[in-house]
Design a protein around this motif. Structure first.
Motif, short mmCIF file in Angstrom:
data_model
loop_
_atom_site.label_atom_id
_atom_site.label_comp_id
_atom_site.label_asym_id
_atom_site.label_seq_id
_atom_site.Cartn_x
_atom_site.Cartn_y
_atom_site.Cartn_z
N TRP A 36 25.55 11.82 87.24
CA TRP A 36 26.14 10.52 87.50
C TRP A 36 27.50 10.39 86.86
O TRP A 36 27.71 10.80 85.71
N TYR A 37 28.42 9.82 87.61
CA TYR A 37 29.72 9.41 87.13
C TYR A 37 29.84 7.90 87.36
O TYR A 37 29.09 7.33 88.14
N ARG A 38 30.78 7.27 86.66
CA ARG A 38 30.97 5.84 86.86
C ARG A 38 32.44 5.50 86.86
O ARG A 38 33.26 6.20 86.29
N GLN A 39 32.76 4.38 87.50
CA GLN A 39 34.14 3.93 87.59
C GLN A 39 34.19 2.41 87.50
O GLN A 39 33.58 1.72 88.31
N ALA A 40 34.90 1.92 86.50
CA ALA A 40 35.14 0.50 86.35
C ALA A 40 36.46 0.15 87.03
O ALA A 40 37.33 1.01 87.19
N PRO A 41 36.64 -1.11 87.43
CA PRO A 41 37.88 -1.50 88.10
C PRO A 41 39.12 -1.13 87.30
O PRO A 41 39.20 -1.40 86.10
N GLY A 42 40.09 -0.50 87.96
CA GLY A 42 41.33 -0.13 87.31
C GLY A 42 41.25 1.08 86.40
O GLY A 42 42.24 1.42 85.75
N LYS A 43 40.10 1.74 86.35
CA LYS A 43 39.93 2.90 85.49
C LYS A 43 39.58 4.14 86.29
O LYS A 43 39.16 4.06 87.44
N GLU A 44 39.75 5.29 85.66
CA GLU A 44 39.41 6.56 86.28
C GLU A 44 37.90 6.76 86.28
O GLU A 44 37.19 6.26 85.41
N PRO A 85 27.71 -4.44 77.91
CA PRO A 85 28.64 -4.91 78.94
C PRO A 85 29.63 -3.83 79.37
O PRO A 85 30.01 -3.79 80.55
N GLU A 86 30.05 -2.97 78.46
CA GLU A 86 30.99 -1.92 78.80
C GLU A 86 30.41 -0.83 79.69
O GLU A 86 31.13 0.05 80.16
N ASP A 87 29.09 -0.87 79.92
CA ASP A 87 28.47 0.04 80.88
C ASP A 87 28.65 -0.44 82.32
O ASP A 87 28.31 0.28 83.26
N THR A 88 29.16 -1.65 82.49
CA THR A 88 29.36 -2.20 83.83
C THR A 88 30.34 -1.34 84.62
O THR A 88 31.46 -1.09 84.18
N ALA A 89 29.92 -0.89 85.79
CA ALA A 89 30.74 -0.03 86.63
C ALA A 89 29.99 0.27 87.91
O ALA A 89 28.81 -0.05 88.06
N VAL A 90 30.69 0.91 88.84
CA VAL A 90 30.03 1.50 89.99
C VAL A 90 29.62 2.91 89.59
O VAL A 90 30.45 3.69 89.12
N GLY A 111 27.66 10.44 96.24
CA GLY A 111 26.98 9.34 96.86
C GLY A 111 27.95 8.20 97.11
O GLY A 111 29.12 8.26 96.74
N GLN A 112 27.45 7.14 97.74
CA GLN A 112 28.33 6.02 98.10
C GLN A 112 28.63 5.09 96.93
O GLN A 112 29.56 4.29 97.01
N GLY A 113 27.87 5.19 95.86
CA GLY A 113 28.05 4.35 94.69
C GLY A 113 27.11 3.17 94.67
O GLY A 113 26.80 2.59 95.70
N THR A 114 26.64 2.82 93.47
CA THR A 114 25.77 1.67 93.29
C THR A 114 26.25 0.87 92.08
O THR A 114 26.57 1.44 91.04
N GLN A 115 26.30 -0.44 92.22
CA GLN A 115 26.85 -1.30 91.18
C GLN A 115 25.84 -1.53 90.07
O GLN A 115 24.68 -1.86 90.33
N VAL A 116 26.30 -1.39 88.83
CA VAL A 116 25.52 -1.76 87.65
C VAL A 116 26.32 -2.79 86.88
O VAL A 116 27.47 -2.54 86.50
N THR A 117 25.73 -3.96 86.67
CA THR A 117 26.40 -5.04 85.96
C THR A 117 25.56 -5.45 84.76
O THR A 117 24.38 -5.77 84.90
N VAL A 118 26.18 -5.45 83.58
CA VAL A 118 25.50 -5.82 82.35
C VAL A 118 26.22 -7.05 81.78
O VAL A 118 27.36 -6.96 81.34
N SER A 119 25.55 -8.19 81.80
CA SER A 119 26.15 -9.43 81.32
C SER A 119 25.08 -10.40 80.88
O SER A 119 23.93 -10.33 81.33
#
Length: 120
Positions: A36-44, A85-90, A111-119
């Motif tokens: 698994w890889y992840r990407q937050a908005p505006g980040k690599e 919260p910093e784990d939030t990403a696709v 894969g197409q990506g799945t959203q994970v939101t921690v709040s």
């Protein structure tokens, strides 16, 4: 061709747990890695965790001791505990296969990506 189907994304509170799953179909490689890889908005896009066919795992420092990756021949699971919260990403499932040929060609699928939101 390889296809990756992800499931398990969603929203959780800080400190909660979530498990991501990814199922692979298609071409077979004797030597491979899934993860698994992840990407937050505006980040690599960044590595989260990977695991090889012989069950060697690699984790990003930010998730060590919190996340656990495991797999079968065609399925990979990422158990995410103590979420922050910093784990939030696709989160994107990744498959990396190495052909059993003289050239050892490498193939990468996503894969197409799945959203994970921690709040809270």
């Amino acid at each position: 061709q390889v296809q990756l189907v992800e499931s398990g994304g969603g929203s959780v509170q800080p400190g909660g747990s979530l498990t991501l799953s990814c199922a692979k179909t298609g071409s077979i490689f004797s030597v491979d890695a899934m993860g698994w890889y992840r990407q937050a908005p505006g980040k690599e896009r960044e590595l989260v965790a990977t695991i090889t066919n012989d069950r060697r795992a690699n984790y990003a420092d930010s998730v060590k001791e919190r996340f656990i990756i495991n797999r079968t021949k065609t399925t990979v699971h990422l158990q995410m505990n103590s979420l922050k919260p910093e784990d939030t990403a696709v989160y994107y499932c990744n498959y990396h296969g190495i052909a059993a040929t003289a050239t050892h060609n490498e193939y990468v699928y996503w894969g197409q990506g799945t959203q994970v939101t921690v709040s809270s």
